[in-house]
Write a protein that holds these residues in place. Structure first.
Motif, mmCIF file in Angstrom:
data_model
loop_
_atom_site.group_PDB
_atom_site.id
_atom_site.type_symbol
_atom_site.label_atom_id
_atom_site.label_comp_id
_atom_site.label_asym_id
_atom_site.label_seq_id
_atom_site.Cartn_x
_atom_site.Cartn_y
_atom_site.Cartn_z
ATOM 1 N N ALA A 40 -60.354 54.752 56.266
ATOM 2 C CA ALA A 40 -60.050 54.101 55.002
ATOM 3 C C ALA A 40 -59.611 55.157 53.991
ATOM 4 O O ALA A 40 -59.941 56.338 54.133
ATOM 5 C CB ALA A 40 -61.271 53.352 54.497
ATOM 6 N N LYS A 43 -61.730 58.302 52.779
ATOM 7 C CA LYS A 43 -62.912 58.423 53.625
ATOM 8 C C LYS A 43 -62.572 59.141 54.926
ATOM 9 O O LYS A 43 -61.410 59.261 55.306
ATOM 10 C CB LYS A 43 -63.486 57.032 53.935
ATOM 11 N N SER A 63 -71.418 48.558 62.196
ATOM 12 C CA SER A 63 -70.692 47.809 61.169
ATOM 13 C C SER A 63 -69.767 46.744 61.738
ATOM 14 O O SER A 63 -69.360 45.825 61.012
ATOM 15 C CB SER A 63 -69.886 48.774 60.292
ATOM 16 N N LYS A 87 -63.523 41.621 57.003
ATOM 17 C CA LYS A 87 -63.999 41.819 55.638
ATOM 18 C C LYS A 87 -63.086 42.817 54.929
ATOM 19 O O LYS A 87 -62.438 43.650 55.589
ATOM 20 C CB LYS A 87 -65.421 42.377 55.660
ATOM 21 N N PRO A 88 -63.041 42.776 53.602
ATOM 22 C CA PRO A 88 -62.217 43.756 52.874
ATOM 23 C C PRO A 88 -62.581 45.200 53.233
ATOM 24 O O PRO A 88 -61.694 46.058 53.265
ATOM 25 C CB PRO A 88 -62.523 43.443 51.411
ATOM 26 N N GLU A 89 -63.837 45.461 53.528
ATOM 27 C CA GLU A 89 -64.240 46.821 53.897
ATOM 28 C C GLU A 89 -63.748 47.260 55.273
ATOM 29 O O GLU A 89 -63.918 48.419 55.649
ATOM 30 C CB GLU A 89 -65.761 46.980 53.814
ATOM 31 N N ASP A 90 -63.139 46.344 56.013
ATOM 32 C CA ASP A 90 -62.508 46.717 57.290
ATOM 33 C C ASP A 90 -61.101 47.277 57.078
ATOM 34 O O ASP A 90 -60.469 47.737 58.039
ATOM 35 C CB ASP A 90 -62.417 45.502 58.214
ATOM 36 N N THR A 91 -60.618 47.229 55.852
ATOM 37 C CA THR A 91 -59.294 47.767 55.549
ATOM 38 C C THR A 91 -59.235 49.255 55.854
ATOM 39 O O THR A 91 -60.057 50.034 55.362
ATOM 40 C CB THR A 91 -58.946 47.528 54.069
ATOM 41 N N ALA A 92 -58.281 49.644 56.683
ATOM 42 C CA ALA A 92 -58.162 51.040 57.119
ATOM 43 C C ALA A 92 -56.943 51.182 58.022
ATOM 44 O O ALA A 92 -56.359 50.182 58.445
ATOM 45 C CB ALA A 92 -59.415 51.475 57.880
ATOM 46 N N THR A 120 -55.049 45.585 56.669
ATOM 47 C CA THR A 120 -55.441 45.324 55.290
ATOM 48 C C THR A 120 -56.054 43.929 55.210
ATOM 49 O O THR A 120 -55.429 42.954 55.625
ATOM 50 C CB THR A 120 -54.231 45.408 54.340
ATOM 51 N N SER A 123 -59.345 39.998 49.776
ATOM 52 C CA SER A 123 -60.522 39.186 49.440
ATOM 53 C C SER A 123 -60.116 37.864 48.843
ATOM 54 O O SER A 123 -58.969 37.618 48.536
ATOM 55 C CB SER A 123 -61.409 39.949 48.457
#
Length: 123
Positions: A40, A43, A63, A87-92, A120, A123
Motif C-alpha cells: 500500500a 507502507k 488480515s 475492504k478499502p484497506e485491501d487497496t495496494a 483499488t 468505500s
C-alpha cells in the motif's frame, strides 16, 4: 530464471470481489512455491498468501484469512488470488512471487517477482 506476469487488478467497491492471475514461464511451474504480496502507499510490502506445489498446502496472512483464496493450475502455469469481501484497506499493488523451496511468508525468501497489479477498493 522465472518470469511472472500479473493481471486482474482494478477498481471495485467495498464488499466486492476480484480475481488476480499470475502467469509464470521459464521454469517447471509445478515445482515452484507461489506467493502473493501487496504494498500500500507509504507502507512496506507485506505477505498475503502462498501455495506450495503440493495441492492443499497454503498459508494466509491473518488480515485476509477467510476472504481470500489462493489456488493454482499447473497445466496453465498460473496462480490465482480470489479476493472476496474486499475492504478499502485491501487497496495496494499486488505482486506475484515465486521460490524454489517450501511455503514462506517472508518476501526476502522469494527471488522472482512480477511487476505488480493495482487493486483499488472504494468505500
Amino acid at each position: 530464471q522465472v518470469q511472472l506476469v500479473e493481471s486482474g487488478g482494478g477498481l471495485v467497491q467495498a464488499g466486492g470481489s476480484l480475481r488476480l492471475s499470475c502467469a509464470a514461464s521459464g521454469r517447471t511451474f509445478s515445482s515452484l512455491t507461489m506467493g502473493w504480496f501487496r504494498q500500500a502507499p507509504g507502507k512496506e510490502r507485506e505477505f498475503v498468501a502462498t501455495i506450495r506445489w503440493s495441492p492443499g498446502i497454503t498459508l494466509y496472512a491473518d488480515s485476509v484469512k477467510g476472504r481470500f483464496t489462493i489456488s493454482r493450475d499447473n497445466a496453465k502455469n498460473t496462480v490465482y488470488l480470489q479476493m472476496n469481501s474486499l475492504k478499502p484497506e485491501d487497496t495496494a499493488v499486488y505482486y506475484c512471487a515465486a521460490r524454489n523451496l517450501g511455503t514462506s511468508s517472508y518476501l526476502n525468501d522469494y527471488p522472482y517477482w512480477g511487476q505488480g497489479t493495482q487493486v483499488t477498493v472504494s468505500s
